[in-house]
Design a protein around this motif. Sequence first.
Motif, PDB file in Angstrom:
ATOM      1  N   ILE A  38       0.832  -1.207   0.000  1.00 14.31           N
ATOM      2  CA  ILE A  38       0.000   0.000   0.000  1.00 14.31           C
ATOM      3  C   ILE A  38       0.868   1.259   0.000  1.00 14.31           C
ATOM      4  N   CYS A  39       1.964   1.243   0.734  1.00 11.82           N
ATOM      5  CA  CYS A  39       2.842   2.415   0.786  1.00 11.82           C
ATOM      6  C   CYS A  39       3.497   2.681  -0.565  1.00 11.82           C
ATOM      7  N   ARG A  40       4.007   1.628  -1.195  1.00 10.99           N
ATOM      8  CA  ARG A  40       4.709   1.806  -2.469  1.00 10.99           C
ATOM      9  C   ARG A  40       3.747   2.113  -3.608  1.00 10.99           C
ATOM     10  N   GLU A  41       2.523   1.641  -3.493  1.00  9.34           N
ATOM     11  CA  GLU A  41       1.524   1.986  -4.504  1.00  9.34           C
ATOM     12  C   GLU A  41       1.088   3.441  -4.385  1.00  9.34           C
ATOM     13  N   LEU A  42       0.889   3.913  -3.162  1.00 10.47           N
ATOM     14  CA  LEU A  42       0.425   5.281  -2.959  1.00 10.47           C
ATOM     15  C   LEU A  42       1.513   6.306  -3.232  1.00 10.47           C
ATOM     16  N   TYR A  43       2.766   5.938  -2.903  1.00  8.85           N
ATOM     17  CA  TYR A  43       3.866   6.901  -3.027  1.00  8.85           C
ATOM     18  C   TYR A  43       5.046   6.257  -3.760  1.00  8.85           C
ATOM     19  N   PRO A  44       4.872   5.999  -5.066  1.00  9.44           N
ATOM     20  CA  PRO A  44       5.922   5.307  -5.833  1.00  9.44           C
ATOM     21  C   PRO A  44       7.205   6.122  -5.985  1.00  9.44           C
ATOM     22  N   ASP A  45       7.128   7.444  -5.786  1.00  9.51           N
ATOM     23  CA  ASP A  45       8.319   8.282  -5.948  1.00  9.51           C
ATOM     24  C   ASP A  45       9.177   8.337  -4.688  1.00  9.51           C
ATOM     25  N   LEU A  46       8.653   7.868  -3.554  1.00  9.80           N
ATOM     26  CA  LEU A  46       9.457   7.862  -2.342  1.00  9.80           C
ATOM     27  C   LEU A  46      10.433   6.685  -2.365  1.00  9.80           C
ATOM     28  N   PRO A  47      11.709   6.912  -2.050  1.00 10.87           N
ATOM     29  CA  PRO A  47      12.666   5.796  -1.983  1.00 10.87           C
ATOM     30  C   PRO A  47      12.213   4.772  -0.944  1.00 10.87           C
ATOM     31  N   TYR A  48      12.476   3.493  -1.244  1.00 11.30           N
ATOM     32  CA  TYR A  48      12.067   2.401  -0.366  1.00 11.30           C
ATOM     33  C   TYR A  48      13.282   1.811   0.322  1.00 11.30           C
ATOM     34  N   VAL A  49      13.222   1.693   1.653  1.00  6.84           N
ATOM     35  CA  VAL A  49      14.318   1.167   2.449  1.00  6.84           C
ATOM     36  C   VAL A  49      13.773   0.075   3.358  1.00  6.84           C
ATOM     37  N   ASN A  50      14.354  -1.118   3.288  1.00  5.10           N
ATOM     38  CA  ASN A  50      13.870  -2.253   4.070  1.00  5.10           C
ATOM     39  C   ASN A  50      14.888  -2.588   5.153  1.00  5.10           C
ATOM     40  N   LEU A  51      14.511  -2.394   6.410  1.00  4.14           N
ATOM     41  CA  LEU A  51      15.440  -2.635   7.507  1.00  4.14           C
ATOM     42  C   LEU A  51      15.577  -4.112   7.860  1.00  4.14           C
ATOM     43  N   GLU A  52      14.871  -4.989   7.162  1.00  5.69           N
ATOM     44  CA  GLU A  52      15.132  -6.424   7.312  1.00  5.69           C
ATOM     45  C   GLU A  52      16.378  -6.839   6.546  1.00  5.69           C
ATOM     46  N   GLU A  53      16.827  -6.005   5.611  1.00  6.07           N
ATOM     47  CA  GLU A  53      18.063  -6.283   4.900  1.00  6.07           C
ATOM     48  C   GLU A  53      19.239  -5.904   5.799  1.00  6.07           C
ATOM     49  N   ILE A  54      20.040  -6.880   6.153  1.00  2.16           N
ATOM     50  CA  ILE A  54      21.089  -6.688   7.151  1.00  2.16           C
ATOM     51  C   ILE A  54      22.078  -5.600   6.737  1.00  2.16           C
ATOM     52  N   ASP A  55      22.507  -5.604   5.470  1.00  6.12           N
ATOM     53  CA  ASP A  55      23.472  -4.601   5.020  1.00  6.12           C
ATOM     54  C   ASP A  55      22.901  -3.199   5.126  1.00  6.12           C
ATOM     55  N   THR A  56      21.647  -3.055   4.727  1.00 10.38           N
ATOM     56  CA  THR A  56      20.994  -1.741   4.818  1.00 10.38           C
ATOM     57  C   THR A  56      20.883  -1.293   6.265  1.00 10.38           C
ATOM     58  N   LEU A  57      20.454  -2.208   7.118  1.00 11.53           N
ATOM     59  CA  LEU A  57      20.311  -1.882   8.533  1.00 11.53           C
ATOM     60  C   LEU A  57      21.642  -1.465   9.138  1.00 11.53           C
ATOM     61  N   ASN A  58      22.700  -2.193   8.835  1.00  9.81           N
ATOM     62  CA  ASN A  58      24.006  -1.865   9.412  1.00  9.81           C
ATOM     63  C   ASN A  58      24.526  -0.519   8.921  1.00  9.81           C
ATOM     64  N   ARG A  59      24.292  -0.209   7.641  1.00 10.44           N
ATOM     65  CA  ARG A  59      24.742   1.085   7.113  1.00 10.44           C
ATOM     66  C   ARG A  59      24.052   2.236   7.825  1.00 10.44           C
TER      67      ARG A  59
END
Length: 398
Positions: A38-59
């Motif tokens: 629902i978030c990505r459909e409503l706001y497709p122009d906002l960058p998406y960041v998933n904190l379940e991805e370990i590398d992303t979370l650590n950065r």
Amino acid sequence: MQSKELIYRSLSEEIKRCFDFFPVITLTGPRQSGKTTICRELYPDLPYVNLEEIDTLNRIKEDPQSFFANHPNGAIIDEAHHYPEIFSYIQVNVDEDIYQGKMDRKFIVTGSSNFALLEKVTQSMAGRTAVLTLLPLSQKELQQAGKKTDTDRLILNGGYPAVWKNETAREIIYRNYFTTYIERDVRSIINIKDLMPFQTFMRLCAGRIGTEFNASALSVAVGVSVPTINNWLSVLAASYTVYLLSPYHANIGKRLTKTPKLYFYDTGLATFLLGIENEEQLKTHPLRGELFENMVVNEMMKEGLNKGKEEHLYFYRDKTQREIDVIRMKALDLEAYEIKSGKSYNGDYYKQLKFFKDLLGDQVKRTAVIYDGETDNRDLINGLYNYRDFSLYDNKTL
């Protein structure tokens, strides 16, 4: 623009409305209920960041300021319960935006762990965020999407979008949901070395839907302590798996029960845990009535939450075992509802409602029976509803 493959979510309008007033939306709800979609459909122009991805979370943990500097227009931050401290950084950045008169940076933060997420929201984001909850699909959303939604199919499938996308894989989806998400969430919150007692506990909970939660009885049946049972229940509530419906209390000269009733947020998961594999098994299952009741209570919650409103729902039971399935409180006013799984009308359906109305008088503004049978205009006037026709937000006075 809404994708043709996706089911339109009623909460969409409230999310868009809240963004007119708040720089941050906090969206909670069970895993796989559709929050990311629902978030990505409503706001497709906002960058998406998933904190379940370990590398992303650590950065982000290593350099949170760089993360916010690199997202000048905001972002969708998914599964934020993995790093609740991010709310403190959001607060600092939002406050600076407000000070500078910059109002176009928006954040949507999602999470599926209620306690960890909302504790940080309360501490850091008061007045800066709207908190909304997305539960699995409602029957109204499914109907609007053209899905075949007879009662037993609704109960059996529940509301998770993945099941309705591929109904033949229902059992596989729920088995994976249970092992991948629920057991993993439990292990991440509390230290369980042997999962078998917990799995037994889950199945026993499914067998006790719509009944008063008795930690002592479950303790004996599972073979663990009462504090352990209560701890497990808290974890399941935190992960939007089960919830407790509190008893209604009032100074009316009666001894009322103080024990809450147990329900599942999704009846599909409950039927999976009960070993119900198809609609034919469900039709004759001794717990079909309780599962129907669970479904209707869920629909009541969804109707309110999809409008951004928290429903204050209770049940009534006194020492004489008089019971009303759902009491809805609106300020000082009350509404009373009986839920019946039968398809045939029975005059006794109104018996407890009349008692409750006589007991509390004008404080009870509405009474209704919600059942699985057909209704016409005359029935609606008399307060008899098929659950599909019922709405907490219509203008009928009963």
